[in-house]
Design a protein around this motif. Sequence first.
Motif, PDB file in Angstrom:
ATOM      1  N   LEU A   1     -30.191 -15.398 -28.804  1.00 16.53           N
ATOM      2  CA  LEU A   1     -30.774 -15.397 -30.011  1.00 16.53           C
ATOM      3  C   LEU A   1     -30.596 -15.724 -31.050  1.00 16.53           C
ATOM      4  O   LEU A   1     -30.864 -16.289 -32.021  1.00 16.53           O
TER       5      LEU A   1
ATOM      6  N   VAL B   1     -31.425 -16.106 -34.669  1.00 18.95           N
ATOM      7  CA  VAL B   1     -31.347 -14.376 -34.871  1.00 18.95           C
ATOM      8  C   VAL B   1     -30.328 -14.121 -34.674  1.00 18.95           C
ATOM      9  O   VAL B   1     -30.231 -14.164 -33.665  1.00 18.95           O
TER      10      VAL B   1
ATOM     11  N   GLU C   1     -32.776  -1.468 -23.935  1.00 16.55           N
ATOM     12  CA  GLU C   1     -33.275  -1.025 -25.171  1.00 16.55           C
ATOM     13  C   GLU C   1     -33.100  -0.649 -26.330  1.00 16.55           C
ATOM     14  O   GLU C   1     -34.143  -1.003 -27.640  1.00 16.55           O
TER      15      GLU C   1
ATOM     16  N   VAL D   1     -33.583  -4.683 -28.165  1.00 16.33           N
ATOM     17  CA  VAL D   1     -35.635  -4.742 -27.991  1.00 16.33           C
ATOM     18  C   VAL D   1     -36.426  -4.357 -29.273  1.00 16.33           C
ATOM     19  O   VAL D   1     -36.978  -4.529 -29.953  1.00 16.33           O
ATOM     20  N   GLU D   2     -35.567  -3.048 -29.555  1.00 11.18           N
ATOM     21  CA  GLU D   2     -35.600  -2.318 -30.553  1.00 11.18           C
ATOM     22  C   GLU D   2     -35.613  -2.320 -31.904  1.00 11.18           C
ATOM     23  O   GLU D   2     -36.152  -2.487 -32.587  1.00 11.18           O
TER      24      GLU D   2
ATOM     25  N   LEU E   1     -34.759  -6.185 -32.303  1.00 13.19           N
ATOM     26  CA  LEU E   1     -36.009  -7.599 -32.834  1.00 13.19           C
ATOM     27  C   LEU E   1     -37.127  -6.681 -33.032  1.00 13.19           C
ATOM     28  O   LEU E   1     -37.829  -7.473 -34.374  1.00 13.19           O
ATOM     29  N   TRP E   2     -37.697  -5.857 -32.762  1.00 15.45           N
ATOM     30  CA  TRP E   2     -38.955  -5.343 -32.868  1.00 15.45           C
ATOM     31  C   TRP E   2     -39.363  -4.900 -35.277  1.00 15.45           C
ATOM     32  O   TRP E   2     -40.060  -5.313 -35.058  1.00 15.45           O
TER      33      TRP E   2
ATOM     34  N   SER F   1     -37.324  -5.474 -36.500  1.00 15.90           N
ATOM     35  CA  SER F   1     -36.698  -6.563 -37.510  1.00 15.90           C
ATOM     36  C   SER F   1     -37.442  -8.117 -37.621  1.00 15.90           C
ATOM     37  O   SER F   1     -38.604  -8.097 -38.828  1.00 15.90           O
ATOM     38  N   SER F   2     -39.342  -7.720 -36.309  1.00 15.75           N
ATOM     39  CA  SER F   2     -39.782  -8.838 -37.099  1.00 15.75           C
ATOM     40  C   SER F   2     -41.239  -8.233 -37.939  1.00 15.75           C
ATOM     41  O   SER F   2     -42.109  -8.764 -38.474  1.00 15.75           O
TER      42      SER F   2
END
Lengths: 275, 286, 266
Positions: A248, A253, A262, A265-266, A268-269, A271-272
């Motif tokens: 990434l 990123v 976990e 992914v959390e 990334l979610w 920051s999106s």
Amino acid sequence: MALIEVKNLKYSYDQKKPAVDDVSFEIEKGLYYTIIGHNGSGKSTIAKLIAGLLEKESGEIIIDGMPLDRENLYKIRSKIGIVFQNPDNQFIGSTVQDDIAFGLENHCVPQEEMDDIINTFAEKVGMTKYLHSEPTHLSGGQKQRVAIAGVLAMHPQILIFDEATSMLDPQGKAEIKKVIMDLHENSGLTILSITHDIDEVVTSDKVMVLYEGKIAMFDTPEEIFKDEKTLVKLRLDVPYCLKFANELKKYGVDPGHEITTEGLVEKLWQSSLKK
Amino acid sequence: MAIKFEKVSHVYSDGTPYRYVALADVDLELTEGKMTAIIGQTGSGKSTLVQHLNALLLPTSGKLTVLDKVIEAGKEQKGLKALRGQVGLVFQFPEYQLFEETVLKDVAFGPKNFGLKEEEANEKARQAMAMVGLGKEYEERSPLEMSGGQKRRTAIAGILAMDPKVLVLDEPTAGLDPAGTKSMMELFRKLNKEYGKTVLIVTHDMEQVFAYCDEVVVVENGKIRVHTTVEDFFRDSTECRKMGVLPPALITLKEMLRDKGFKVPEGNLNIKELAKIIAGQVKKHG
Amino acid sequence: MGNFTLGRYIPMDSPIHKMDPRAKICAMLLVLIAVFMPAGWLGYGIIFAVVAGVILCAKLSFRYILKSMKPMMFMMLFLLVINCLVMKTGTPLFTIGSFVIYSDAITQTLYIVVRLLLMIMITTCLTATTKPLEMTLGIEDLLKPFEKIHVPSHEIAMLISIALRFIPDLIDETTRIMKAQESRGVDLKEGKFTEKIMAILSLVVPLFVSAFQRAEDLANAMEARGYAPGEKRTRYKVLKMHKRDWILLCGAFALLAAMIVLAYFR
């Protein structure tokens, strides 16, 4: 005071090269340690030295304030339980209940009390249904659970798992990992687990990394996994999510330092969403 | 077709109270030149299946074709020994089969059993040792004095020295550390790609199946439940969950990302492609 | 291995199975002594009736016991031939060619055969109804009094029980290594003498290596769980004599006494 203190410990199997080479460390009470390292890095040797199954060449091992020497050997052994790699070769009794009883017999527990103790610990590892079973009728994971019960029944303070899952199938591995996690959360025991399983390492409090008989790193999993280059040099794996995080970064990123999938992914979610 | 099972069954202790059906009417065709994973839970019958390939076990009913050899249940079998040279079977923890004084002698033991002269056998042994990455300096060592990984390589060389067309390995990486596992799997890939051996690997590790194999065979209760390509098998984690094993980390990652609402396209993205797509989606919202 | 029935435990729910192994071992020894009393056919008849009764009680099949006699058949035949050649007493029965067979040869052989049959029946009564673990416990207890003359009763029992525990594992291991070597072209059935030697070596050496590994692992596991040879320890499985066990012992004594009377005081 540390529960285990090891100072300048040294041990060799032959003249060529020491298996454990001038190692010093401290183990705190109640924590869950994982010990990793390539095959032949000295992991099992250290475990056997602490459990008093091998006699040190030089150095000092102090357990619960007591130096490990011939005089204190039996007292110290009773503080330490060890579960070995091969499920067959540590099943001593002819049935599950006899195997759990083996340690009790050695510690001269009165016969009238044994059944209660056996039942309690068989239940802890979920083997109550199999008390009368012979080892040939048990799976590898079940045999390892019996070994754990047998060790727990002796009320140790320190529990060592010497690659206890490495000869098991995925079901067996999962069973034993669950038992270890449960013990860590509910028993207050100090746990030392020698493993190659990177997922298990991530869940531990502290990680000791061995390389050719010496301690290469000794820290929390977060810190250990920050230094990927060194880990690869030490012939070890890194969690998959770190590999992904590195990819990434190449695309601009940076999800920060997360050592579980976990967590990554959390992050990334979030920051999106934020931006 | 190199290997073909037609309605093959194997029943242990037939006619006794201990009767046990390990394989039930198995139909299976394995593709030559591929690297195929054989997976299944303990007791599913995969060991029994594998031992049919070099005729250590014979079908109790049905017909089996391995290379040019046809084995039919109930018929007298000849030339089984020759088949053992063509299909090399490496058992779990093969280092326990080493017994000679030197590595070279042990590796040459197989070819000698097939009638090769001392010198020819040694030549084969040297080639096999080179294949597994054991140099000349190991030839005169005692196998018992080597490290675990080297012992295993010696044992595998002992099978390769017979020059088999098919190599069958039962959990070849059990007990090895991550680095040892990786170099072992790379060895098998090399044997498959460079030396053209058909490779069959019995394993529990989905990461290995995903990274190295072409096809997957799932054995369940003595039957073949699935036989498909690796791409198909790992389209999602359904098959892995059915078997109670951890899916490869990349598949888990994709599913977690999808669950959080990221758009992850179907198909076989590798880690780099996936990173590019996700990075794009994270930045777009910014 | 499948046909080898002598000495195997047969799980059944019978009063004999439930008895104390010590009582059974002692009773067996007493009745075995009784068999060696020269009490004549009447004596053998009584013993046979008693033992047959026990076998019925234990729900064992006579067919099974006869089957375990099979390996002895050859030996008995051999005995008969030897006796016919050597024994020249008693009345001449018949002649084969110029060779005379005397009655004592036949009766002597029959005596031996009957004794052997009885001995096998008696030992089977013990081994088929007693779990190996109980047997070792029984032996340990019975050897206890000999500790005074330095017989390590506990160590002997531990040795036996560990041997019993690992026999199935070692059999598995042997099959595994045999298959692995067969995969390397070893032919255990055919081949020249030198090839056979190599074949056996290829089996025995790995078996030893793995047995030593096992022994080391086991020693570590035992030590780690606090085992120290010669140290005092308690015991989980404790044997207890019940009324039925005393009855069995008294019965065995009575049988022996009867045989002594029949043999020497008639």
